[in-house]
Design a protein around this motif. Structure first.
Motif, PDB file in Angstrom:
ATOM      1  N   GLY A  41       0.692  -1.279  -0.061  1.00 55.69           N
ATOM      2  CA  GLY A  41       0.076  -0.059   0.118  1.00 55.69           C
ATOM      3  C   GLY A  41       1.019   1.237   0.252  1.00 55.69           C
ATOM      4  N   THR A  42       0.164   2.519  -0.151  1.00 48.39           N
ATOM      5  CA  THR A  42       0.982   3.855  -0.206  1.00 48.39           C
ATOM      6  C   THR A  42       0.176   4.523   0.648  1.00 48.39           C
ATOM      7  OG1 THR A  42      -0.279   4.563  -2.070  1.00 48.39           O
ATOM      8  CG2 THR A  42       1.951   3.024  -2.379  1.00 48.39           C
ATOM      9  N   HIS A  43       0.688   5.803   1.108  1.00 47.24           N
ATOM     10  CA  HIS A  43       0.161   6.965   1.763  1.00 47.24           C
ATOM     11  C   HIS A  43       0.839   7.939   1.556  1.00 47.24           C
ATOM     12  CE1 HIS A  43      -2.110   9.431   4.596  1.00 47.24           C
ATOM     13  NE2 HIS A  43      -2.943   8.711   4.226  1.00 47.24           N
ATOM     14  N   ASP A  44       0.505   9.227   1.299  1.00 52.75           N
ATOM     15  CA  ASP A  44       1.232  10.394   0.948  1.00 52.75           C
ATOM     16  C   ASP A  44       1.793  10.637   2.537  1.00 52.75           C
ATOM     17  OD1 ASP A  44      -0.702  12.606   2.299  1.00 52.75           O
ATOM     18  OD2 ASP A  44      -2.073  11.868   0.577  1.00 52.75           O
ATOM     19  N   GLY A  45       2.725  11.890   2.320  1.00 53.52           N
ATOM     20  CA  GLY A  45       3.297  12.363   3.575  1.00 53.52           C
ATOM     21  C   GLY A  45       2.485  13.554   4.362  1.00 53.52           C
ATOM     22  N   TYR A  46       1.411  14.075   3.546  1.00 55.85           N
ATOM     23  CA  TYR A  46       0.535  15.097   4.229  1.00 55.85           C
ATOM     24  C   TYR A  46      -0.394  14.672   5.069  1.00 55.85           C
ATOM     25  CZ  TYR A  46       3.145  17.786   0.975  1.00 55.85           C
ATOM     26  OH  TYR A  46       4.066  18.539   0.035  1.00 55.85           O
ATOM     27  N   PHE A  47       0.064  14.586   6.203  1.00 60.42           N
ATOM     28  CA  PHE A  47      -0.892  14.242   7.350  1.00 60.42           C
ATOM     29  C   PHE A  47      -0.256  14.827   8.779  1.00 60.42           C
ATOM     30  CE2 PHE A  47       2.288  10.635   7.005  1.00 60.42           C
ATOM     31  CZ  PHE A  47       2.666  10.775   8.406  1.00 60.42           C
ATOM     32  N   THR A  48      -1.149  15.289   9.538  1.00 61.68           N
ATOM     33  CA  THR A  48      -1.013  16.128  10.854  1.00 61.68           C
ATOM     34  C   THR A  48      -1.004  15.030  12.017  1.00 61.68           C
ATOM     35  OG1 THR A  48      -3.407  16.589  11.034  1.00 61.68           O
ATOM     36  CG2 THR A  48      -1.598  18.319  10.103  1.00 61.68           C
ATOM     37  N   ASP A  49      -1.789  13.941  11.974  1.00 63.67           N
ATOM     38  CA  ASP A  49      -1.924  13.016  13.003  1.00 63.67           C
ATOM     39  C   ASP A  49      -1.390  11.702  12.513  1.00 63.67           C
ATOM     40  OD1 ASP A  49      -2.457  11.091  15.064  1.00 63.67           O
ATOM     41  OD2 ASP A  49      -4.612  11.467  14.734  1.00 63.67           O
ATOM     42  N   PRO A  50      -0.176  11.275  13.242  1.00 67.14           N
ATOM     43  CA  PRO A  50       0.689  10.211  12.689  1.00 67.14           C
ATOM     44  C   PRO A  50      -0.158   8.923  12.845  1.00 67.14           C
ATOM     45  CG  PRO A  50       1.959  11.659  14.180  1.00 67.14           C
ATOM     46  CD  PRO A  50       0.585  12.124  14.300  1.00 67.14           C
ATOM     47  N   GLN A  51      -1.196   9.066  13.533  1.00 71.85           N
ATOM     48  CA  GLN A  51      -2.018   7.808  13.707  1.00 71.85           C
ATOM     49  C   GLN A  51      -2.879   7.520  12.262  1.00 71.85           C
ATOM     50  OE1 GLN A  51      -2.362   5.888  16.572  1.00 71.85           O
ATOM     51  NE2 GLN A  51      -3.329   4.416  15.310  1.00 71.85           N
ATOM     52  N   VAL A  52      -3.013   8.324  11.515  1.00 67.31           N
ATOM     53  CA  VAL A  52      -3.491   8.325  10.171  1.00 67.31           C
ATOM     54  C   VAL A  52      -2.590   7.352   9.421  1.00 67.31           C
ATOM     55  CG1 VAL A  52      -4.157   9.346   8.096  1.00 67.31           C
ATOM     56  CG2 VAL A  52      -4.772  10.580  10.052  1.00 67.31           C
ATOM     57  N   ALA A  53      -1.331   7.633   9.630  1.00 67.86           N
ATOM     58  CA  ALA A  53      -0.189   6.761   8.593  1.00 67.86           C
ATOM     59  C   ALA A  53      -0.262   5.364   9.235  1.00 67.86           C
ATOM     60  CB  ALA A  53       0.929   7.315   8.762  1.00 67.86           C
ATOM     61  N   VAL A  54      -0.427   5.314  10.824  1.00 68.32           N
ATOM     62  CA  VAL A  54      -0.317   3.821  11.463  1.00 68.32           C
ATOM     63  C   VAL A  54      -1.434   3.012  10.843  1.00 68.32           C
ATOM     64  CG1 VAL A  54      -0.653   2.748  13.585  1.00 68.32           C
ATOM     65  CG2 VAL A  54       1.009   4.859  13.291  1.00 68.32           C
ATOM     66  N   ASP A  55      -2.689   3.485  10.938  1.00 71.78           N
ATOM     67  CA  ASP A  55      -3.955   2.776  10.487  1.00 71.78           C
ATOM     68  C   ASP A  55      -3.946   2.441   9.103  1.00 71.78           C
ATOM     69  OD1 ASP A  55      -4.769   3.392  13.073  1.00 71.78           O
ATOM     70  OD2 ASP A  55      -6.000   5.143  12.610  1.00 71.78           O
ATOM     71  N   ALA A  56      -3.103   3.410   8.039  1.00 68.82           N
ATOM     72  CA  ALA A  56      -3.225   3.244   6.834  1.00 68.82           C
ATOM     73  C   ALA A  56      -2.496   1.902   6.666  1.00 68.82           C
ATOM     74  CB  ALA A  56      -2.658   4.382   5.992  1.00 68.82           C
ATOM     75  N   ILE A  57      -1.298   1.786   7.251  1.00 66.32           N
ATOM     76  CA  ILE A  57      -0.169   0.553   7.121  1.00 66.32           C
ATOM     77  C   ILE A  57      -0.714  -0.524   7.668  1.00 66.32           C
ATOM     78  CG2 ILE A  57       1.916  -0.323   7.525  1.00 66.32           C
ATOM     79  CD1 ILE A  57       3.028   2.679   7.959  1.00 66.32           C
ATOM     80  N   ASN A  58      -1.593  -0.754   8.897  1.00 67.94           N
ATOM     81  CA  ASN A  58      -2.159  -1.487   9.355  1.00 67.94           C
ATOM     82  C   ASN A  58      -3.408  -2.191   8.783  1.00 67.94           C
ATOM     83  OD1 ASN A  58      -0.206  -1.683  11.155  1.00 67.94           O
ATOM     84  ND2 ASN A  58      -1.296  -0.636  12.798  1.00 67.94           N
ATOM     85  N   ALA A  59      -4.247  -1.267   8.017  1.00 64.08           N
ATOM     86  CA  ALA A  59      -5.302  -1.538   7.263  1.00 64.08           C
ATOM     87  C   ALA A  59      -5.129  -2.468   5.950  1.00 64.08           C
ATOM     88  CB  ALA A  59      -6.185  -0.153   7.071  1.00 64.08           C
ATOM     89  N   CYS A  60      -3.932  -2.367   5.629  1.00 69.17           N
ATOM     90  CA  CYS A  60      -3.537  -3.073   4.217  1.00 69.17           C
ATOM     91  C   CYS A  60      -3.000  -4.463   4.474  1.00 69.17           C
ATOM     92  CB  CYS A  60      -2.657  -2.216   3.482  1.00 69.17           C
ATOM     93  SG  CYS A  60      -1.038  -2.085   3.818  1.00 69.17           S
ATOM     94  N   GLY A  61      -2.863  -4.976   5.931  1.00 68.54           N
ATOM     95  CA  GLY A  61      -2.412  -6.039   6.251  1.00 68.54           C
ATOM     96  C   GLY A  61      -1.160  -5.992   6.666  1.00 68.54           C
TER      97      GLY A  61
END
Length: 244
Positions: free
Chosen positions: A132-152
């Motif tokens: 998976g991928t996610h851009d670097g434009y987030f203010t809450d790090p939890q958003v990135a954590v959730d994105a990685i975990n959500a894809c398995g």
């Protein structure tokens, strides 16, 4: 591993091949950790921030990215095996991962860049699984954590958020994320996506990649002036010890 202390940052004295082999061993053993690739600017940040210095020195691998680090090592009488540029380490690691069908997550850069980088890497290295991928434009790090975990989850996460954000993210959030190895790689996704180009090979071979960047972007002159200042600090360290 043998290390070289450069103004307080403990670099691992490894070749590119050794760095990749060590990274792959950790992945296979499911041994969590993160990789950092400090250049002189990052070392300077470490000298100004003891907490950040600790984060960098706790990394599983501390790789000498910039030619300034190699020059400083020579000044200080420390032994390194040569540069291990982050973007080259990343590509060599991807090539090894592809042979074993490992999963990679790309985090960082502007919207759309990580996706293109992933597409290009998968075309070049069949067998690589883009988790998976996610851009670097987030203010809450939890958003990135959730994105990685959500894809398995993934075997490896390339964290390309720039320093010191990427190192602090890896150290602070690593245990929450379903992944094994995290690599802080600055602007590498732009290179993999074709948005940015590296210097011609002759510049890289001669250790003049910084000069090529200056030719392409004269506005970087202020940033480039930090390199001679960094080397002067190394000379002062060699002559007078740790006094600032």
């Amino acid at each position: 591993m043998k290390t070289a202390s450069i103004l307080g940052v403990h670099f691992h004295a490894v070749t590119m091949q050794q760095a990749v082999e060590m990274a792959m061993s950790r992945i296979r053993a499911r041994q969590k950790g993160y990789v950092v690739t400090p250049n002189p600017e990052i070392v300077d940040l470490c000298r100004r921030d003891s907490e950040y210095m600790g984060i960098v020195n706790r990394a599983a691998l501390v790789l000498p990215d910039g030619i300034g680090i190699i020059y400083a090592a020579k000044i200080l009488g420390e032994e390194l095996c040569g540069r291990v540029p982050g973007v080259e380490f990343a590509e060599n690691l991807v090539a090894a991962m592809a042979k074993e069908g490992m999963r990679l997550f790309l985090l960082g850069a502007k919207p759309g860049v990580a996706e293109k980088a992933g597409e290009n890497l998968c075309k070049k290295y069949p067998g690589l699984v883009l988790a998976g991928t996610h851009d670097g434009y987030f203010t809450d790090p939890q958003v990135a954590v959730d994105a990685i975990n959500a894809c398995g989850g993934a075997d490896v996460v390339f964290v390309c958020l720039g320093a010191p954000k990427q190192e602090k993210f890896m150290a602070g959030r690593m245990e929450e994320i379903h992944a094994t190895l995290f690599c802080g790689l600055g602007g590498s996704l732009d290179v993999f996506a074709g948005v940015a180009k590296r210097a011609p090979k002759i510049f890289i071979k001669l250790g003049l990649e910084w000069f090529y960047r200056l030719l392409c972007q004269p506005s970087r002159i202020g940033r480039m002036m930090k390199l001679p200042k960094f080397l002067l600090v190394a000379i002062r360290e060699r002559l007078f010890g740790s006094r600032r």
